[in-house]
Design an enzyme around this catalytic site. Structure first.
Site, PDB file in Angstrom:
ATOM      1  N   HIS A   1      14.277  -1.114   9.612  1.00 19.20           N
ATOM      2  CA  HIS A   1      12.984  -0.471   9.142  1.00 19.20           C
ATOM      3  C   HIS A   1      13.375   1.201   8.650  1.00 19.20           C
ATOM      4  CE1 HIS A   1      13.447   0.892  13.193  1.00 19.20           C
ATOM      5  NE2 HIS A   1      12.131   2.010  13.237  1.00 19.20           N
TER       6      HIS A   1
ATOM      7  N   HIS B   1      12.510   4.138   9.535  1.00 17.46           N
ATOM      8  CA  HIS B   1      12.228   5.188  10.178  1.00 17.46           C
ATOM      9  C   HIS B   1      13.728   6.025  10.128  1.00 17.46           C
ATOM     10  CE1 HIS B   1       9.087   4.037  13.290  1.00 17.46           C
ATOM     11  NE2 HIS B   1       8.498   4.522  12.110  1.00 17.46           N
TER      12      HIS B   1
ATOM     13  N   ASP C   1      15.967   7.523  12.034  1.00 19.82           N
ATOM     14  CA  ASP C   1      17.094   7.165  12.728  1.00 19.82           C
ATOM     15  C   ASP C   1      17.792   5.927  12.689  1.00 19.82           C
ATOM     16  OD1 ASP C   1      14.590   6.209  13.806  1.00 19.82           O
ATOM     17  OD2 ASP C   1      15.487   5.763  15.961  1.00 19.82           O
ATOM     18  N   HIS C   2      17.306   5.101  11.703  1.00 18.29           N
ATOM     19  CA  HIS C   2      17.846   3.910  11.462  1.00 18.29           C
ATOM     20  C   HIS C   2      18.534   3.919   9.847  1.00 18.29           C
ATOM     21  CE1 HIS C   2      16.355   1.723  15.064  1.00 18.29           C
ATOM     22  NE2 HIS C   2      15.592   2.726  14.965  1.00 18.29           N
TER      23      HIS C   2
ATOM     24  N   HIS D   1       6.511  -3.094  15.524  1.00 17.76           N
ATOM     25  CA  HIS D   1       6.664  -1.626  15.696  1.00 17.76           C
ATOM     26  C   HIS D   1       5.904  -0.540  14.790  1.00 17.76           C
ATOM     27  CE1 HIS D   1       9.415   1.712  16.706  1.00 17.76           C
ATOM     28  NE2 HIS D   1       9.764   1.999  15.297  1.00 17.76           N
TER      29      HIS D   1
ATOM     30  N   ASP E   1      13.479  -1.671  16.320  1.00 18.38           N
ATOM     31  CA  ASP E   1      12.645  -1.272  17.392  1.00 18.38           C
ATOM     32  C   ASP E   1      11.528  -2.269  17.201  1.00 18.38           C
ATOM     33  OD1 ASP E   1      14.328   0.887  17.009  1.00 18.38           O
ATOM     34  OD2 ASP E   1      12.961   2.679  16.410  1.00 18.38           O
TER      35      ASP E   1
ATOM     36  N   HIS F   1      19.167   1.991  22.025  1.00 17.89           N
ATOM     37  CA  HIS F   1      18.175   2.985  21.624  1.00 17.89           C
ATOM     38  C   HIS F   1      17.549   3.786  22.860  1.00 17.89           C
ATOM     39  CE1 HIS F   1      14.463   4.009  19.163  1.00 17.89           C
ATOM     40  NE2 HIS F   1      15.086   3.860  18.199  1.00 17.89           N
TER      41      HIS F   1
END
Ligand SMILES: [Zn+2]
Ligand SMILES: [Zn+2]
Length: 276
Positions: free
Chosen positions: A62, A64, A66-67, A142, A175, A233
């Site tokens: 996805h 976000h 942090d990914h 998510h 997530d 995570h």
């Protein structure tokens, strides 16, 4: 012939000195899949001596930060290293505008072809097949469009190989908050890498942010009958994530913590060993 999952980042979004955000490598008999690509992912590849040139496919769960923040640096580095082979990126639809922006400003030196395969599924669907593995994606829960991934080793016909080989499998769910269909999506996999952002004490916050607790991840692992759960995570509030491990193990004893540089191997087995 190796079938393994290596974690290069075990943390959630906040920067920490000793943990990276989400980035993992699945090795299916020598074919490497990069799963998520946080900021600094390429430094972790260097640290753990994983050549970016051996990565033909990148899966982004996805959009976000942090990914995904690390993918653009990695694309430039692949060009610096002289890559010519095509790179396939499987990511939600909106990734294409990010890739276009990046290529518009920094793409001049990138000579190898990059193909973005948009993920747009409501159910589990095969997204790619190689000689060694079949990869499917399935929707997660998510708050924004997010996908989990399922890897199933393919049995190669070979005149000298045994015909009763057990196909190895792994799944990645990060997530996500729990939801009923997830149990079927990951049923029976050898390795389930699942987020465990919080402990049960923080369940209300986990819910609100569409994340899972360690207990919820372990409960899924138990119901789905997986081999091993790898919890990942972790929220930065857990300086020592052992508390997450204890919570998961109380429900599902075959629980482990993702840790930078740690590899989980699925051993080669024969079908008849299943009943031993
Ligand atoms: Zn995240
Ligand atoms: Zn997220």
């Amino acid at each position: 012939m190796e079938f393994s999952l290596t974690t290069l980042g075990s943390a959630s979004a906040k920067p920490m000195v000793d943990r990276y955000s989400s980035v993992h490598v699945l090795n299916a008999r020598g074919r490497l899949f990069l799963i998520d690509c946080c900021e600094g992912a390429q430094f972790q590849l260097v640290r753990y001596k994983i050549s970016p040139m051996k990565i033909d496919r990148i899966l982004i769960s996805h959009l976000h930060g942090d990914h995904v923040f690390g993918i653009f640096g990695l694309l430039s580095t692949m060009a610096l290293l002289g890559r010519t082979a095509e790179l396939h990126i499987y990511a939600p639809r909106d990734f294409s505008s990010m890739l276009n922006f990046f290529m518009g400003h920094f793409g001049e030196g990138i000579k190898y072809p990059i193909t973005h395969h948009p993920l747009t599924f409501k159910e589990r669907q095969v997204i790619c097949e190689t000689r060694t593995v079949e990869v499917s994606a399935f929707p997660l829960n998510h708050g924004i469009e997010t996908y989990g991934f399922h890897f199933l080793e393919k049995w190669q016909e070979h005149p000298l190989a045994p015909t009763d080989r057990y196909a190895r499998s792994a799944a990645y769910c990060c997530d996500t908050a729990p939801f009923p269909e997830l149990e079927e999506y990951v049923r029976g996999v050898d390795i389930l890498l699942h987020e465990a952002t919080y402990t049960e004490e923080m369940r209300a916050l986990a819910n609100e942010r569409y994340h899972s607790t360690a207990a919820q991840a372990a409960d899924l692992a138990r119901r789905a009958g997986v081999g091993k759960l790898i919890a990942a995570h972790f929220s930065s509030r857990y300086k020592d994530p052992d508390v997450l491990l204890q919570e998961a193990r109380a429900i599902f004893p075959e629980s482990y913590l993702a840790c930078e540089g740690e590899k989980f191997n699925v051993p080669y087995r024969r079908l008849n060993e299943e009943n031993d």
